[in-house]
Design an enzyme around this catalytic site. Structure first.
Site, PDB file in Angstrom:
ATOM      1  N   CYS A 151       4.784   3.162  -1.190  1.00  0.00           N
ATOM      2  CA  CYS A 151       4.760   2.245  -0.417  1.00  0.00           C
ATOM      3  C   CYS A 151       5.424   0.832  -1.069  1.00  0.00           C
ATOM      4  CB  CYS A 151       3.638   1.979   0.728  1.00  0.00           C
ATOM      5  SG  CYS A 151       4.234   0.726   1.954  1.00  0.00           S
ATOM      6  N   HIS A 160       1.489   6.971   2.994  1.00  0.00           N
ATOM      7  CA  HIS A 160       0.031   6.990   2.584  1.00  0.00           C
ATOM      8  C   HIS A 160      -0.785   8.235   3.212  1.00  0.00           C
ATOM      9  CE1 HIS A 160       0.376   2.867   1.493  1.00  0.00           C
ATOM     10  NE2 HIS A 160       0.891   2.565   2.880  1.00  0.00           N
TER      11      HIS A 160
END
Ligand code: GLN
Length: 251
Positions: free
Chosen positions: A93, A208
């Protein structure tokens, strides 16, 4: 690799939202379960990044934190030298955005580390939710066969340049960018369904989870690359809890 596998956890004090530090724990545990001695080497903001670790993990983070991370990694240069030498790097990310050419955060455009041919602008709506993909098997990820699963939470819209390939093709969720960010591009189809990036020894994703807890094959691929062997050469691990987690989460 020396006698002991060294796993670099980059800047956990600024990058490490949503439990991304767990990626380093998963690598260490999957190594140890195979009788491979492994240690996590934490590198904090302001500390020099050793360039001879066996594998590097870079987590996600908030906008202001990721600006600090980018500045440090650019000034230090250790992670770039490690990646240039072919050492595997996993970036999540904000980590993906920071390793790109530039990203937008806190209302400004910030220079990235430049390990990934990617630029990140902002989306209108935050992408939040489950994220699934089919591996593209580009470059260093050629041995991946299992679908990838994680969850996303980002405002960044990442567009890949020709030097980077997507890690996966989206089957669930948004991925690198939404329609608004990709609609005007000539290679819009490739970009619309792109998830993550692969370039040289760098594997990056918006997932994630931690992503390596949810995708043991990706964890083992990184371990294999860190050890300089093929994925198929790693002894398989039978961990029913991990299999159950995948079963629960796969679309
Ligand atoms: N701050 C970045 C964004 O919102 C990255 C967020 C994250 O790492 N989860 O796009």
């Amino acid at each position: 690799m020396a006698d002991r596998l060294t796993i670099g956890l980059m800047l956990p004090d600024v990058l490490g939202t949503y439990g991304d530090d767990g990626n380093a724990l998963v690598l260490r545990q999957r190594a140890r379960l195979r009788g491979i001695d492994a240690e996590i080497h934490r590198v904090h903001l302001g500390e020099a990044v050793p360039e001879t670790l066996d594998v590097y993990c870079v987590g996600g983070g908030e906008d202001t934190a990721q600006i600090l991370a980018a500045e440090h990694l650019i000034n230090d240069g250790g992670l770039t030298r490690a990646a240039d030498a072919g050492r595997p790097v996993l970036a999540i990310c904000a980590g993906l955005q920071v390793l790109g050419e530039s990203f937008r955060a806190s209302d400004r455009v910030v220079d990235g580390v430049g390990l990934i041919d990617a630029t990140t602008a902002s989306m209108q709506i935050r992408a939040i939710g489950e994220l699934g993909s089919t591996p593209t098997r580009e470059g260093i990820t050629a041995e991946l066969t299992e679908p990838l699963t994680g969850f996303e939470n980002h405002m960044g819209a990442t567009i890949l340049g020709p030097g980077a390939q997507p890690l996966g093709t989206v089957t669930q969720g948004v991925g690198n960018a939404d329609d608004a960010a990709t609609v005007d591009l000539s290679d819009g189809e490739r970009q619309r369904y792109a998830e993550g990036a692969v370039q040289g020894s760098v594997i990056a994703t918006y997932m994630h989870g931690p992503v390596l807890a949810r995708n043991p094959q990706l964890a083992d691929l990184l371990l294999a690359k860190a050890m300089g062997i093929a994925l198929a050469e790693l002894e398989p691990l039978d961990l029913p809890a991990v299999a159950r987690l995948r079963f629960e989460r796969l679309p």
